[in-house]
Design an enzyme around this catalytic site. Structure first.
Site, PDB file in Angstrom:
ATOM      1  N   HIS A  71      -4.665  28.978 -14.557  1.00 56.44           N
ATOM      2  CA  HIS A  71      -5.822  28.425 -13.849  1.00 56.44           C
ATOM      3  C   HIS A  71      -6.648  29.502 -13.161  1.00 56.44           C
ATOM      4  O   HIS A  71      -7.796  29.273 -12.793  1.00 56.44           O
ATOM      5  CB  HIS A  71      -5.401  27.317 -12.871  1.00 56.44           C
ATOM      6  CG  HIS A  71      -4.858  27.776 -11.566  1.00 56.44           C
ATOM      7  ND1 HIS A  71      -3.517  27.765 -11.263  1.00 56.44           N
ATOM      8  CD2 HIS A  71      -5.478  28.244 -10.448  1.00 56.44           C
ATOM      9  CE1 HIS A  71      -3.339  28.201 -10.030  1.00 56.44           C
ATOM     10  NE2 HIS A  71      -4.517  28.506  -9.518  1.00 56.44           N
ATOM     11  N   ASP A 116       1.099  26.392 -16.730  1.00 56.33           N
ATOM     12  CA  ASP A 116       0.107  27.156 -15.963  1.00 56.33           C
ATOM     13  C   ASP A 116       0.535  28.625 -15.869  1.00 56.33           C
ATOM     14  O   ASP A 116       0.946  29.114 -14.810  1.00 56.33           O
ATOM     15  CB  ASP A 116      -0.056  26.543 -14.569  1.00 56.33           C
ATOM     16  CG  ASP A 116      -1.195  27.180 -13.783  1.00 56.33           C
ATOM     17  OD1 ASP A 116      -2.031  27.871 -14.397  1.00 56.33           O
ATOM     18  OD2 ASP A 116      -1.245  26.974 -12.550  1.00 56.33           O
ATOM     19  N   SER A 210      -2.455  32.061  -5.712  1.00 55.90           N
ATOM     20  CA  SER A 210      -2.274  31.576  -7.074  1.00 55.90           C
ATOM     21  C   SER A 210      -1.973  32.706  -8.033  1.00 55.90           C
ATOM     22  O   SER A 210      -2.552  33.784  -7.949  1.00 55.90           O
ATOM     23  CB  SER A 210      -3.540  30.875  -7.555  1.00 55.90           C
ATOM     24  OG  SER A 210      -3.610  29.589  -7.051  1.00 55.90           O
TER      25      SER A 210
END
Length: 256
Positions: A71, A116, A210
């Site tokens: 992502h 992911d 992230s």
């Protein structure tokens, strides 16, 4: 209503996604309840940067391969990306390497956040030292409750615009996939078999973290992915499960 926080870090609260119908999640990602640290304690940690600004974290897999979250690499070109390695500070020090190419997992789904994970190939190889080291990929998942640590330069409170200049870390405990999907927590069926969770009271990853590393037993067990808010008591942080996705990382690193 709870916001689904996809731990991206590049921005404060851009919309992006996972389940409850009608609820669009935010791109987010930070270390909440953590402490300042130095790169020598987390020498596999890198800052993935878009146009020179910190966007996501990542982990050194080899001298020219970085593991991060899929992502983090949506709607972006390799030419706009660089990696800073070997520095406690995302904005200075260490070495900067341009990104030559990247590949997101072919099964990545922005709605469910399955798979992911992504692999980056650098345009030049990193020189290993006390501040730049590769980390091995987990071959199996640690036990539920096992000690782990997550690191990054993400914001330190949910929805914040600012990120710390110095690397932060927090100690957490592994929450197994089955436990995370159970009635003990609030996610239910949103937890899939490519995910693992981790939690500690008042501590979590959030905006800016992230793609960064979740480490237990000296190996990479997770990649910071998503969650409902940051450090919410009934919603552990959710990570891409490295043991499950290991074969994809290895084959992609060898072919990208």
């Amino acid at each position: 209503m709870l916001k689904i926080v996809i731990l991206l870090s590049a921005v404060v609260c851009a919309l992006g996604g996972t389940v409850p119908e009608g609820l669009l999640p935010q791109l987010d990602g930070r270390i909440v309840g953590g402490s300042a640290t130095t790169i020598s304690s987390f020498p596999w940690q890198i800052s993935l940067q878009r146009s020179g600004s910190h966007s996501c974290g990542g982990s050194v897999y080899s001298a020219n391969i970085i593991v991060t979250a899929a992502h983090c690499l949506q709607s972006v070109s390799a030419s706009s990306l660089q990696v800073r390695a070997g520095s406690t500070y995302w904005s200075s020090g260490g070495v900067v390497a341009k990104v030559a190419a990247f590949r997101n997992h072919e099964g990545y789904n922005a709605n469910t956040m399955v798979n992911d994970i992504a692999v980056i190939r650098l345009s030049s190889s990193l020189s290993f030292s006390s501040s730049i080291k590769a980390i091995a990929l987990a071959t199996y998942n640690p036990a539920n409750g096992a000690a782990a640590a997550v690191s990054g330069w993400g914001t330190q409170s949910s929805g914040s615009n600012s990120i710390p200049s110095q690397l932060q870390y927090v100690n957490v405990n592994i929450v197994s996939q089955s436990k995370c999907a159970s009635s003990a927590y609030g996610y239910g069926s949103e937890i899939r078999n490519t995910m693992i969770c981790a939690a500690a009271s008042g501590k979590d990853a959030c905006q800016g973290d992230s793609g960064g590393p979740l480490v237990s037993g000296g190996v990479l067990v997770g990649v910071v992915s998503w969650g409902y808010g940051c450090a919410y008591s009934n919603y552990p942080g959710v990570y891409a499960d490295v043991a499950v996705l290991r074969s994809w990382v290895i084959s992609t690193a060898n072919s990208i």
